[in-house]
Design an enzyme around this catalytic site. Structure first.
Site, PDB file in Angstrom:
ATOM      1  N   HIS A 259       0.846  -1.190   0.000  1.00 58.73           N
ATOM      2  CA  HIS A 259       0.000   0.000   0.000  1.00 58.73           C
ATOM      3  C   HIS A 259       0.881   1.240   0.000  1.00 58.73           C
ATOM      4  O   HIS A 259       1.933   1.246   0.635  1.00 58.73           O
ATOM      5  CB  HIS A 259      -0.921   0.009   1.234  1.00 58.73           C
ATOM      6  CG  HIS A 259      -2.069   0.951   1.084  1.00 58.73           C
ATOM      7  ND1 HIS A 259      -1.985   2.274   1.411  1.00 58.73           N
ATOM      8  CD2 HIS A 259      -3.327   0.748   0.596  1.00 58.73           C
ATOM      9  CE1 HIS A 259      -3.151   2.853   1.146  1.00 58.73           C
ATOM     10  NE2 HIS A 259      -3.974   1.953   0.651  1.00 58.73           N
ATOM     11  N   GLU A 317      -7.835  -5.295  -0.226  1.00 62.50           N
ATOM     12  CA  GLU A 317      -8.417  -6.050  -1.344  1.00 62.50           C
ATOM     13  C   GLU A 317      -8.392  -7.558  -1.120  1.00 62.50           C
ATOM     14  O   GLU A 317      -9.220  -8.282  -1.655  1.00 62.50           O
ATOM     15  CB  GLU A 317      -7.691  -5.711  -2.656  1.00 62.50           C
ATOM     16  CG  GLU A 317      -7.619  -4.242  -2.977  1.00 62.50           C
ATOM     17  CD  GLU A 317      -8.971  -3.603  -3.239  1.00 62.50           C
ATOM     18  OE1 GLU A 317     -10.000  -4.235  -2.917  1.00 62.50           O
ATOM     19  OE2 GLU A 317      -9.005  -2.487  -3.740  1.00 62.50           O
TER      20      GLU A 317
HETATM   21  N1  COA Z   1       3.931  -7.626  -4.647  1.00 61.59           N
HETATM   22  C1  COA Z   1       5.265  -7.638  -4.857  1.00 61.59           C
HETATM   23  N2  COA Z   1       6.038  -6.557  -4.771  1.00 61.59           N
HETATM   24  C2  COA Z   1       5.455  -5.386  -4.443  1.00 61.59           C
HETATM   25  C3  COA Z   1       4.084  -5.306  -4.194  1.00 61.59           C
HETATM   26  C4  COA Z   1       3.313  -6.483  -4.308  1.00 61.59           C
HETATM   27  N3  COA Z   1       2.004  -6.459  -4.094  1.00 61.59           N
HETATM   28  N4  COA Z   1       3.771  -4.022  -3.905  1.00 61.59           N
HETATM   29  C5  COA Z   1       4.917  -3.339  -3.966  1.00 61.59           C
HETATM   30  N5  COA Z   1       5.938  -4.161  -4.295  1.00 61.59           N
HETATM   31  C6  COA Z   1       7.351  -3.813  -4.407  1.00 61.59           C
HETATM   32  C7  COA Z   1       7.610  -3.028  -5.688  1.00 61.59           C
HETATM   33  O1  COA Z   1       7.899  -3.889  -6.766  1.00 61.59           O
HETATM   34  C8  COA Z   1       8.799  -2.203  -5.276  1.00 61.59           C
HETATM   35  O2  COA Z   1       9.940  -3.022  -5.313  1.00 61.59           O
HETATM   36  P1  COA Z   1      11.382  -2.404  -5.689  1.00 61.59           P
HETATM   37  O3  COA Z   1      11.699  -1.467  -4.561  1.00 61.59           O
HETATM   38  O4  COA Z   1      12.281  -3.603  -5.733  1.00 61.59           O
HETATM   39  O5  COA Z   1      11.225  -1.691  -6.991  1.00 61.59           O
HETATM   40  C9  COA Z   1       8.537  -1.884  -3.803  1.00 61.59           C
HETATM   41  O6  COA Z   1       7.690  -2.936  -3.335  1.00 61.59           O
HETATM   42  C10 COA Z   1       7.831  -0.566  -3.574  1.00 61.59           C
HETATM   43  O7  COA Z   1       6.699  -0.512  -4.429  1.00 61.59           O
HETATM   44  P2  COA Z   1       6.079   0.794  -5.009  1.00 61.59           P
HETATM   45  O8  COA Z   1       5.642   0.559  -6.423  1.00 61.59           O
HETATM   46  O9  COA Z   1       6.957   1.982  -4.763  1.00 61.59           O
HETATM   47  O10 COA Z   1       4.824   0.967  -4.102  1.00 61.59           O
HETATM   48  P3  COA Z   1       3.627   1.958  -4.359  1.00 61.59           P
HETATM   49  O11 COA Z   1       3.426   2.733  -3.122  1.00 61.59           O
HETATM   50  O12 COA Z   1       3.754   2.746  -5.605  1.00 61.59           O
HETATM   51  O13 COA Z   1       2.467   0.912  -4.635  1.00 61.59           O
HETATM   52  C11 COA Z   1       0.597  -0.427  -4.612  1.00 61.59           C
HETATM   53  C12 COA Z   1       1.389   0.630  -3.841  1.00 61.59           C
HETATM   54  C13 COA Z   1      -0.703  -0.710  -3.879  1.00 61.59           C
HETATM   55  C14 COA Z   1       0.258   0.107  -6.007  1.00 61.59           C
HETATM   56  C15 COA Z   1       1.453  -1.723  -4.713  1.00 61.59           C
HETATM   57  O14 COA Z   1       1.770  -2.201  -3.436  1.00 61.59           O
HETATM   58  C16 COA Z   1       0.772  -2.794  -5.550  1.00 61.59           C
HETATM   59  O15 COA Z   1       0.890  -2.780  -6.775  1.00 61.59           O
HETATM   60  N6  COA Z   1       0.070  -3.766  -4.886  1.00 61.59           N
HETATM   61  C17 COA Z   1      -0.618  -4.828  -5.620  1.00 61.59           C
HETATM   62  C18 COA Z   1      -1.946  -4.311  -6.136  1.00 61.59           C
HETATM   63  C19 COA Z   1      -2.966  -4.101  -5.044  1.00 61.59           C
HETATM   64  O16 COA Z   1      -3.110  -4.929  -4.139  1.00 61.59           O
HETATM   65  N7  COA Z   1      -3.688  -2.985  -5.159  1.00 61.59           N
HETATM   66  C20 COA Z   1      -4.715  -2.625  -4.202  1.00 61.59           C
HETATM   67  C21 COA Z   1      -4.276  -1.483  -3.348  1.00 61.59           C
HETATM   68  S1  COA Z   1      -5.388  -1.176  -2.005  1.00 61.59           S
END
Ligand code: COA
Length: 387
Positions: A259, A317
């Site tokens: 998140h 989710e």
């Molecule tokens: N599975 C695996 N790796 C994940 C992850 C997940 N669900 N969520 C984040 N990461 C990793 C990213 O690949 C990144 O890795 P890196 O540092 O090696 O590049 C790191 O964690 C940080 O991620 P980042 O993209 O900066 O986080 P964010 O704040 O932009 O993203 C979300 C937040 C929710 C978009 C992200 O966690 C995600 O895509 N989750 C899955 C989708 C989901 O459940 N969405 C519903 C949200 S309520």
């Protein structure tokens, strides 16, 4: 490097872009406050209409106010004929549920109470969404759409329209707990979208259409379907490790984890996990619930191994998927069901933005070339950089 460049924050992470009395997310403490109430205090107890009333007025309704509010929602829930036509076309051509909602949300302007009639317009936008989602589903399934039955609350009537029979009170309670849990969540992407649109002096329907578009993406509201599919594909707790490792090794994200704001467990996941446990226990079959718990444990362990220090935890989710599945809501309606609830939050934010409006207009940092010279069309070649 100019001033703009030094302030660039990708994804606006940590930037405070609004003040709100609606909800507060504390990502370090794992707390969510809705209009002053801790989430755990209010979500399992309130009827959905009470929660909407709270967001729209700042106070919980009295019994009389609640009754009047339910009446207002019911009397504004009828869909314009053109919405039905487009839902029919969407269902027969395979347009997906969120696209169908986004397309038809724009058509709600065809027959909308005026903005000067108290809450009538807001109520119409909110009350029509469950009818639109259920209608799309029934048409898609080859069934006749049903109208919301008089005298039923929004959650019961949504379940009734999906199933064609009156839902068990335990199912209504579980759905209301879900709707209450996801109704508002600070300046999430779709709420921000709605506030940006309304801040230009635009209308509520435009804000709703834009917000639906933002919510449907898998990084926001589109994750629960894939999260449940993942649990189904794993099928057996013993398969979880190999399956999840393969996904993480190929660089895929695990849906339902991570998140932008929460760096500890999302408090909404706990509320929904408790509601799901009650629901599955009442149904007398805990297998899917226990499988999901085992997948969650393994996913958290592996996320720590593959992404150390990123503090990736279970988000809302994951248990949304389990709860909505337990309510026999089809996978295609997971994000539309989220939309029904979050729309109440969007409307509250739009009204708040209108009261204290200042155009939301940030800046960008230019990273393109400069000092280019005009090349007449007849002299341009691909190598001259004119493509
Ligand atoms: N599975 C695996 N790796 C994940 C992850 C997940 N669900 N969520 C984040 N990461 C990793 C990213 O690949 C990144 O890795 P890196 O540092 O090696 O590049 C790191 O964690 C940080 O991620 P980042 O993209 O900066 O986080 P964010 O704040 O932009 O993203 C979300 C937040 C929710 C978009 C992200 O966690 C995600 O895509 N989750 C899955 C989708 C989901 O459940 N969405 C519903 C949200 S309520």
């Amino acid at each position: 490097m100019n001033d703009n460049q030094s302030h660039y924050i990708p994804g606006l992470e940590g930037v405070v872009a609004a003040q709100t009395r609606l909800s507060h997310v504390d990502g370090e403490a794992g707390e969510l406050v809705i209009a002053g109430f801790p989430l755990e205090e209010i979500a399992p107890r309130a009827a959905f209409e009470e929660m909407v009333y709270l967001l729209w007025s700042g106070e919980l309704p009295t019994a009389r106010q609640l009754e009047e509010f339910r009446f207002l929602l019911a009397e504004n829930s009828r869909l314009p004929a053109a919405v039905l036509d487009v839902l029919r076309a969407a269902a027969s051509t395979g347009v997906d549920s969120m696209e169908a909602l986004r397309m038809t949300a724009g058509l709600l302007s065809l027959d909308l109470p005026s903005d000067s009639q108290g809450w009538a317009q807001d109520a119409a936008l909110l009350a029509r969404l469950p009818v639109m989602a259920a209608t799309w589903w029934r048409l898609r399934s080859g069934l006749q759409p049903l109208e919301p039955p008089p005298g039923m609350g929004l959650a019961s009537s949504y379940l009734y329209m999906l199933r064609g029979s009156e839902p068990h009170p335990a199912h209504v309670r579980a759905l209301e707990t879900y709707l209450n849990t996801v109704i508002d969540h600070g300046l999430n992407a779709s709420t921000f979208t709605a506030r940006v649109i309304i801040s230009t002096g635009s209308d509520l329907v435009s804000a709703l259409v834009g917000a639906i578009g933002a919510l449907k993406g898998p990084l926001h509201g589109g994750a629960p379907g894939p999260a449940l599919q993942m649990v189904f594909e794993i099928g057996d707790p013993d398969q979880a490790e190999a399956y999840l490792r393969k996904k993480l090794e190929s660089g895929e994200r695990l849906m339902g984890f991570g998140h932008r704001v929460y760096k500890v467990r999302d408090p909404r996941a706990d509320v929904l996990a408790a509601a799901a446990e009650t629901l599955y226990r009442q149904a007398g079959d805990m297998r899917l619930y226990e499988l999901a718990r085992a997948v969650e444990r393994k996913a958290l362990e592996l996320l720590e191994e593959y992404k150390p220090g990123r503090r990736l935890q279970t988000n809302v989710e994951f248990y949304t998927a389990l709860l909505l599945h337990g309510l026999e809501i089809p996978l295609e309606l997971f994000t539309p069901t989220f939309t029904i609830s979050r729309a109440a939050g969007w409307i509250a934010h739009c009204r708040e933005q209108q009261r204290e409006n200042r155009l939301i207009r940030p800046q960008s940092q230019y990273t393109g070339p400069r000092d280019r010279r005009w090349v007449p069309l007849e002299k341009r070649t691909e190598s001259s950089g004119a493509s």
